[in-house]
Each structure stands twice: as C-alpha cells, then as structure tokens.
Design a protein around this motif. Structure first.
Motif, PDB file in Angstrom:
ATOM      1  N   THR A  77      35.161  28.835  29.240  1.00 39.40           N
ATOM      2  CA  THR A  77      35.197  28.313  28.777  1.00 39.40           C
ATOM      3  C   THR A  77      34.346  26.580  28.994  1.00 39.40           C
ATOM      4  O   THR A  77      34.842  26.871  30.482  1.00 39.40           O
ATOM      5  CB  THR A  77      37.251  28.302  28.271  1.00 39.40           C
ATOM      6  N   THR A  82      35.838  31.916  35.304  1.00 38.60           N
ATOM      7  CA  THR A  82      37.135  31.574  35.943  1.00 38.60           C
ATOM      8  C   THR A  82      37.627  33.227  36.392  1.00 38.60           C
ATOM      9  O   THR A  82      37.488  34.530  35.176  1.00 38.60           O
ATOM     10  CB  THR A  82      38.701  31.169  35.569  1.00 38.60           C
ATOM     11  N   GLU A 120      46.540  30.471  29.844  1.00 36.33           N
ATOM     12  CA  GLU A 120      45.906  29.853  30.435  1.00 36.33           C
ATOM     13  C   GLU A 120      45.245  28.576  31.325  1.00 36.33           C
ATOM     14  O   GLU A 120      45.523  27.965  31.891  1.00 36.33           O
ATOM     15  CB  GLU A 120      45.644  30.781  31.633  1.00 36.33           C
ATOM     16  N   VAL A 121      44.148  28.574  30.022  1.00 29.98           N
ATOM     17  CA  VAL A 121      42.870  27.541  30.253  1.00 29.98           C
ATOM     18  C   VAL A 121      42.978  26.575  29.251  1.00 29.98           C
ATOM     19  O   VAL A 121      42.362  25.755  29.825  1.00 29.98           O
ATOM     20  CB  VAL A 121      41.553  28.354  29.624  1.00 29.98           C
ATOM     21  N   GLU A 122      43.972  26.445  28.589  1.00 30.10           N
ATOM     22  CA  GLU A 122      44.424  25.501  27.582  1.00 30.10           C
ATOM     23  C   GLU A 122      45.426  24.645  27.929  1.00 30.10           C
ATOM     24  O   GLU A 122      45.585  24.130  27.018  1.00 30.10           O
ATOM     25  CB  GLU A 122      43.892  25.947  25.887  1.00 30.10           C
TER      26      GLU A 122
END
Length: 206
Positions: A77, A82, A120-122
């Motif tokens: 992203t 990751t 996890e990413v946002e």
C-alpha cells in the motif's frame, strides 16, 4: 526459523527471505514478521461472527489449494510492502466440500483477507455491508468507531484472484479503483485485491 508468540525471528545471520519475487535482507533478530490474523476478526470487526467465520473458512480452502501453512504474504500500500505471516489450521474434508465452488470461495475468502490487511495498514475495521451500486462491498471505519456511525466510514471494494501473476493483481486493482469512482457512494473509498496463489494483497485509495 523459530516462532515465538506473534513473531518470527530469523536464526541465520545474515539472512535473505524471498516472497513473491521480492527479496528481504535481515540480520538475526532484526526481522520480526507480524501475523495477518484473518480469523477471530469478530473480536474487533463488528460484523456477524458466523459470516466472518464463513469467509475465513473460504479463505483457508483457497489458501490450501496452493500452499501449506504457514506462508508469507506481501501486503502492499502507498508504495510500501510489508511481509506478514499467514497461518491457519489445515482444513477438513467437510470444509473442502462446503466451499467447493471456487468462484464463491475466492470472493468470500478475499473479504476476510482484505479486512485483516486493511486493519493492519489503515487501522480500519469492517462495520457493515454496502448496498448495491455504491461502488463497494463493505464500509470500514477507524477501530473503536460505533458501528452505527457512518460519518467516518470509507467504502471498501474487494476482489480476489486465484491465478495469474502479480501483474494480474495490479491490473485488477486499477479496475476496482475505477469501479468505486463510478459508484453512487459519496464516501472516500479503498480498493483491495487478494491474490491467493500469488501471496499478495494490494490496498490503495480509489
């Protein structure tokens, strides 16, 4: 590799880990891999637990069609990638028979994998299903948001693939980004593509 609680530590020094065509260099103890938890999401995502478990079962069936647990997944992203560990209990014959429709299993399994990645990413969790023609599948909002409060919600469009290459996933992502733009929903939107065979999840703003 040795597994300790929620982390994986590389024993060799130096080490090179390869996943999906990408190489990651690390010295012993420097690389700690988080787990992408696509089961038990109901603890944080206020969605029907039975529905989430059904999605998780579908994901396990499609994962096991290509891999043996655990495997490494790339989550990409905003230009950054990751590496996550994805683990699951081996499926039983009943699950395999119950989720035997490949297209349905890819679609449903992608939902739960996307939920886990977006969390996890946002820092976003699923709070509700989107209506037809909104340009999305679900609404997501910051963790801790009241599920009935859609003021901070974003639309999330999800797609899954069960073959092809990383380029296939990237092309699908562009299609899904455009789909959200054409939808009737006015909320900001994310698009996510899950490649079960490719061990890749792409998440981008539309």
């Amino acid at each position: 590799m040795g597994v300790q609680s929620d982390q994986i530590r590389l024993i060799a020094s130096p080490s090179v880990l390869q996943c999906g065509g990408s190489r990651y260099s690390a010295t012993a103890g420097e690389l700690k891999m988080k787990k992408l938890r696509f089961e038990q999401l109901a603890e944080r995502h206020p969605i029907d637990p039975a529905q989430l478990q059904g999605y998780a079962n579908a994901a396990k069936v499609r994962l096991e069609a290509h891999h043996r647990p655990p495997v490494n997944f790339e989550v990409s992203t905003k230009g950054e990638t990751t590496l996550f560990q994805v683990a699951w209990q081996p499926i039983e014959d009943m699950q395999r028979r119950s989720y035997n429709n490949q297209d349905d299993a890819v679609r449903d399994g992608a939902y739960v994998m996307a939920f886990a990645a977006v969390e996890e990413v946002e820092g976003l969790v699923a709070i509700g299903r989107a209506e037809t023609k909104t340009g999305a599948d679900y609404y997501v909002a910051p963790l801790g948001t009241a599920p009935e409060d859609f003021e901070e919600a974003l639309r999330l469009e999800v797609s899954g693939t069960d073959g092809g290459t990383a380029a296939t996933c990237r092309a699908r992502l562009k299609q899904k980004q455009e789909q959200t733009r054409q939808g009737s929903g006015s909320e900001p939107a994310l698009a996510a593509v899950v490649g079960f065979k490719q061990r890749l999840i792409l998440v981008e703003r539309a």
